[in-house]
Design a protein around this motif. Structure first.
Motif, PDB file in Angstrom:
ATOM      1  N   ALA A  65      -1.715  -4.458  -1.611  1.00 56.80           N
ATOM      2  CA  ALA A  65      -3.085  -4.683  -1.167  1.00 56.80           C
ATOM      3  C   ALA A  65      -3.790  -3.368  -0.891  1.00 56.80           C
ATOM      4  N   THR A  66      -5.066  -3.331  -1.190  1.00 49.07           N
ATOM      5  CA  THR A  66      -5.914  -2.187  -0.871  1.00 49.07           C
ATOM      6  C   THR A  66      -6.568  -2.416   0.494  1.00 49.07           C
ATOM      7  N   ASP A  67      -7.269  -1.409   0.983  1.00 47.43           N
ATOM      8  CA  ASP A  67      -8.003  -1.574   2.239  1.00 47.43           C
ATOM      9  C   ASP A  67      -9.017  -2.705   2.130  1.00 47.43           C
ATOM     10  N   ALA A  68      -9.648  -2.825   0.970  1.00 44.30           N
ATOM     11  CA  ALA A  68     -10.612  -3.904   0.761  1.00 44.30           C
ATOM     12  C   ALA A  68      -9.932  -5.268   0.824  1.00 44.30           C
ATOM     13  N   ASP A  69      -8.717  -5.363   0.270  1.00 42.72           N
ATOM     14  CA  ASP A  69      -7.954  -6.612   0.340  1.00 42.72           C
ATOM     15  C   ASP A  69      -7.615  -6.954   1.790  1.00 42.72           C
ATOM     16  N   LEU A  70      -7.196  -5.955   2.548  1.00 43.89           N
ATOM     17  CA  LEU A  70      -6.809  -6.191   3.937  1.00 43.89           C
ATOM     18  C   LEU A  70      -7.995  -6.624   4.783  1.00 43.89           C
ATOM     19  N   SER A  86       9.410  -4.276   8.231  1.00 37.03           N
ATOM     20  CA  SER A  86       8.252  -3.585   7.671  1.00 37.03           C
ATOM     21  C   SER A  86       7.467  -4.585   6.833  1.00 37.03           C
ATOM     22  N   ALA A  87       6.151  -4.468   6.869  1.00 36.88           N
ATOM     23  CA  ALA A  87       5.285  -5.434   6.203  1.00 36.88           C
ATOM     24  C   ALA A  87       4.841  -4.932   4.842  1.00 36.88           C
ATOM     25  N   ARG A  88       4.896  -5.804   3.850  1.00 35.92           N
ATOM     26  CA  ARG A  88       4.316  -5.550   2.530  1.00 35.92           C
ATOM     27  C   ARG A  88       3.201  -6.567   2.314  1.00 35.92           C
ATOM     28  N   PHE A  89       1.997  -6.079   2.152  1.00 37.23           N
ATOM     29  CA  PHE A  89       0.856  -6.947   1.867  1.00 37.23           C
ATOM     30  C   PHE A  89       0.626  -6.903   0.362  1.00 37.23           C
ATOM     31  N   LEU A  90       0.861  -8.035  -0.297  1.00 38.89           N
ATOM     32  CA  LEU A  90       0.834  -8.079  -1.753  1.00 38.89           C
ATOM     33  C   LEU A  90      -0.216  -9.062  -2.250  1.00 38.89           C
ATOM     34  N   VAL A  91      -0.813  -8.739  -3.400  1.00 37.27           N
ATOM     35  CA  VAL A  91      -1.922  -9.521  -3.945  1.00 37.27           C
ATOM     36  C   VAL A  91      -1.608  -9.912  -5.379  1.00 37.27           C
ATOM     37  N   PHE A  92      -1.917 -11.167  -5.718  1.00 36.00           N
ATOM     38  CA  PHE A  92      -1.760 -11.664  -7.081  1.00 36.00           C
ATOM     39  C   PHE A  92      -3.079 -11.515  -7.835  1.00 36.00           C
TER      40      PHE A  92
END
Length: 358
Positions: A6-11, A42-48
């Motif tokens: 994820a990018t800052d915009a995604d977050l 640890s957190a991974r924020f991932l986007v499809f």
């Protein structure tokens, strides 16, 4: 389908993708990631690339390298088909494998009737013991236009409403109380949550189960409350003493019962106490235009079957059913082992590390 970080915009819109959507869950929020990071995850924020998103918690193995991963209550369905949900999980697993993860666990709250469970088993996932306390849930559907009259309050609710009980609401988001359903809080939030934890311990002692340490619960409740993800309803008697409480999550176009507790002998002193607390929660859900009031689980472990008469949870099951809730079977927790040798060694190393740390 592709997966990326994820990018800052995604977050900036993370909760809109993972919490607020149909099937969304608080455990996919940035707040939950922040809380679990204090326990070594640890957190991974991932986007499809189809617009979906998933929070993954990763913990490295001691000594041997590699890691385990858990997708808490995710990936959420977000209104897509079970086939698309399974495809997302498959691509997410492949991405994590390339990142050195050896096992992926998931317990998305997707009903078993959708066929999702069979689809992910075809992908190599296998059932495991539940990670969260319950697998299934009792659900009260709230169609558009639902009103208090449609739920038909029981006599016990009416009796409790006529007594000296007052329900205070601790909440930073959602529907404003213009009807006076809730009394003003009797005490500061931190005090209220501390007292509720004591009520939970008391309730667990009567029912034969134990909760984790206070530090594992109260800080999370406070954080979730401050982010608008949690509502605490506190029942106070005529003297202003807390005699019962109910914690709710706000997510996925529903309110979910998470914890409930009451003081010893409170139900004898205040008949209808828990009925009134749950009724106020349902009224709140109606006013927030929720599509569902999730009254939580009453599973009988280890097979998580429907309670029957004589089971310890049968009384709670009947209590929740009295509001019109229906049993909904969920797909349950699963995992896929990607590197069996390192998975086995990593688990042994982690157990040894915990034993030495005692």
């Amino acid at each position: 389908m592709t997966v990326r970080a994820a990018t800052d915009a995604d977050l900036a819109t993370w909760e809109a993708r993972t919490v607020d959507v149909p099937g969304g869950h608080v455990y996919q929020s940035r707040a939950w990631a922040e809380h679990r990071s204090r326990s070594g995850w640890s957190a991974r924020f991932l986007v499809f690339d189809d617009g979906g998103a998933a929070l993954v918690l990763v913990r490295p193995w001691a000594v041997v390298g590699g890691a385990s991963a858990y997708v808490p209550r995710g990936p959420v369905s977000a209104g897509v088909s079970p086939e698309r949900s399974a495809e997302r999980l498959s691509e997410l697993t492949a991405y994590l494998a390339r990142e050195g993860v050896d096992v992926v666990a998931t317990d998305a709250e997707i009903p078993a009737a959708t066929g999702y469970r069979e689809r992910i088993r075809e992908l190599g996932f296998r059932p495991i013991p539940e990670i969260q306390p319950s697998r299934h849930r009792l659900s009260l559907a709230l169609p558009p236009g639902s009103s208090d009259d449609a739920i038909h309050p029981r006599q016990r609710i009416k009796g409790a409403q006529g007594g000296d009980l007052r329900i205070a609401r601790y909440d930073t988001a959602g529907w404003p109380d213009d009807e006076g359903l809730f009394a003003p809080p009797a005490r500061p939030l931190d005090d209220a949550l501390g007292r509720f934890y004591a009520l939970l311990e008391s309730t667990g002692g009567r029912r034969g189960f134990r909760f984790g340490p206070r530090t594992a619960f109260v800080p999370w409740w406070r954080l979730a409350h401050d982010r608008g993800l949690l509502v605490y309803l506190e029942a106070n008697d005529g003297a202003g003493e807390a005699v019962g409480g109910l914690i709710l999550y706000r997510h996925g176009q529903r309110l979910t019962t998470v914890h409930s507790g009451d003081r010893d002998a409170a139900r004898a002193e205040h008949p209808g106490l828990m009925h009134l607390l749950r009724w106020r929660a349902i009224q709140l859900a109606i006013r927030e235009a929720c599509v569902e009031m999730d009254l939580g689980g009453v599973d009988i472990g280890p097979d998580h079957r429907l309670p029957t008469e004589g089971d310890p949870m049968f009384g709670l099951y009947e209590h929740k059913r009295s509001f019109g809730a229906e049993w909904v079977e969920m797909s349950g927790a699963h995992e896929r082992v990607l590197r069996p040798w390192r998975y086995a060694v990593g688990r042994l190393a982690s157990r040894a590390g915990r034993a030495l740390g005692r």
